[in-house]
Design a protein around this motif. Sequence first.
Motif, PDB file in Angstrom:
ATOM      1  N   GLY A  78       0.799  -1.218   0.000  1.00  0.00           N
ATOM      2  CA  GLY A  78       0.000   0.000   0.000  1.00  0.00           C
ATOM      3  C   GLY A  78       0.833   1.271   0.000  1.00  0.00           C
ATOM      4  O   GLY A  78       2.069   1.240   0.043  1.00  0.00           O
ATOM      5  N   GLN A  79       0.158   2.402  -0.057  1.00  0.00           N
ATOM      6  CA  GLN A  79       0.828   3.697  -0.048  1.00  0.00           C
ATOM      7  C   GLN A  79       1.478   3.969   1.308  1.00  0.00           C
ATOM      8  O   GLN A  79       1.053   3.438   2.332  1.00  0.00           O
ATOM      9  N   TYR A  80       2.520   4.793   1.272  1.00  0.00           N
ATOM     10  CA  TYR A  80       3.156   5.248   2.512  1.00  0.00           C
ATOM     11  C   TYR A  80       3.826   6.589   2.244  1.00  0.00           C
ATOM     12  O   TYR A  80       4.045   6.983   1.086  1.00  0.00           O
ATOM     13  N   GLU A  81       4.143   7.303   3.317  1.00  0.00           N
ATOM     14  CA  GLU A  81       4.732   8.636   3.203  1.00  0.00           C
ATOM     15  C   GLU A  81       6.182   8.568   2.755  1.00  0.00           C
ATOM     16  O   GLU A  81       6.938   7.674   3.148  1.00  0.00           O
ATOM     17  N   ASP A  82       6.562   9.510   1.912  1.00  0.00           N
ATOM     18  CA  ASP A  82       7.953   9.621   1.476  1.00  0.00           C
ATOM     19  C   ASP A  82       8.791  10.231   2.615  1.00  0.00           C
ATOM     20  O   ASP A  82       8.298  10.453   3.717  1.00  0.00           O
ATOM     21  N   ASP A  83      10.043  10.510   2.344  1.00  0.00           N
ATOM     22  CA  ASP A  83      10.911  11.142   3.347  1.00  0.00           C
ATOM     23  C   ASP A  83      10.557  12.623   3.431  1.00  0.00           C
ATOM     24  O   ASP A  83      11.334  13.510   3.036  1.00  0.00           O
ATOM     25  N   ASN A  84       9.368  12.909   3.952  1.00  0.00           N
ATOM     26  CA  ASN A  84       8.859  14.282   3.975  1.00  0.00           C
ATOM     27  C   ASN A  84       9.622  15.176   4.945  1.00  0.00           C
ATOM     28  O   ASN A  84       9.608  16.399   4.798  1.00  0.00           O
ATOM     29  N   LEU A  85      10.266  14.579   5.924  1.00  0.00           N
ATOM     30  CA  LEU A  85      11.064  15.388   6.846  1.00  0.00           C
ATOM     31  C   LEU A  85      12.173  16.118   6.099  1.00  0.00           C
ATOM     32  O   LEU A  85      12.453  17.294   6.346  1.00  0.00           O
ATOM     33  N   THR A  86      12.790  15.431   5.146  1.00  0.00           N
ATOM     34  CA  THR A  86      13.852  16.043   4.341  1.00  0.00           C
ATOM     35  C   THR A  86      13.269  16.901   3.224  1.00  0.00           C
ATOM     36  O   THR A  86      13.783  17.991   2.928  1.00  0.00           O
ATOM     37  N   LEU A  87      12.201  16.415   2.597  1.00  0.00           N
ATOM     38  CA  LEU A  87      11.635  17.124   1.454  1.00  0.00           C
ATOM     39  C   LEU A  87      11.089  18.493   1.839  1.00  0.00           C
ATOM     40  O   LEU A  87      11.236  19.462   1.091  1.00  0.00           O
ATOM     41  N   THR A  88      10.441  18.587   2.989  1.00  0.00           N
ATOM     42  CA  THR A  88       9.847  19.866   3.401  1.00  0.00           C
ATOM     43  C   THR A  88      10.792  20.715   4.241  1.00  0.00           C
ATOM     44  O   THR A  88      10.478  21.877   4.538  1.00  0.00           O
TER      45      THR A  88
END
Length: 218
Positions: A78-88
Motif C-alpha cells: 500500500g501507499q506510505y509517506e515519502d521522506d517528507n522530513l527532508t523534502l519539506t
Amino acid sequence: MDFGRLTATVNGTWLSRAELQGLPGTKRFGIAGEFIPPGFTLSGSLPWNRANFSLFYDGPADTWMQGLDVGAVVHYTGQYEDDNLTLTGSSKPQTPRSGPLPWRARKVREWLTLDLIASYTFNLPPPAPAEVPGLAKDGGKNVKVKDGKEKNVIPVSTAEYNPCGWRAWLNNTTITLGMQNVFDSDPPFVAGGLENGYDESLATIKGRFWYVQLKKRF
C-alpha cells in the motif's frame, strides 16, 4: 466427479502504530506508514498495509491430471509517506509535513505485481511384475492332493527386474515453469531513495523474468 481442488489464500498485515525514540530523553514520534531513510538502523520502511493473494488449482486424483499444479500470486504494497522530513525541510519529526516547503510532501504510490507458476509431476503406474527365469533348488516339490496322489509343483520365482528405461527416469520428475512480475511493473518512485530512486527494502527493479525448474526425486 472429482474436478480437482482450488485453494485460495489471503495473507495481509496492517501496521497500526510504530514509534521511534532517537536519543534517551527525547520525545518519541510515529514512523508507521513512512519511508525510513538509510541513516536509521531499521530493516526497512513501514507501510501501513501489505498483502498477498494466491489461487492454486490441483488436478483430480487418480487421473493423468493428478500431478498438475497451476497457480497465481498477487503481491500488494500500500501507499506510505515519502521522506517528507527532508523534502519539506521540517525540524520536527513528529510533523514532517510542517516544514517551510510543505508542498513538496508526497506519498509513495501502491505497488502491485503478479506471479504465475505451473508445474507437473509425473506419477507413472508401476509396470507389471515379470518373473526372472532361474533354477529351483530341487527342481520342484511333491504335494499330496485329495485323492492321495502326489503332484509335482514347480516353484514360482518372486524376484523382479529392476525398473529401467525412460519410464523410470520420468517417474517422480517435476517440471516447473514460472514467471514473476508478469506485467513488468516498475517500482514506485521514492524521492528519499537517493541511491536508486526507489525503496530497496520493499521493491525491486528486477522486472519481469521467467524460469524453468527440473526436479527428480529418487
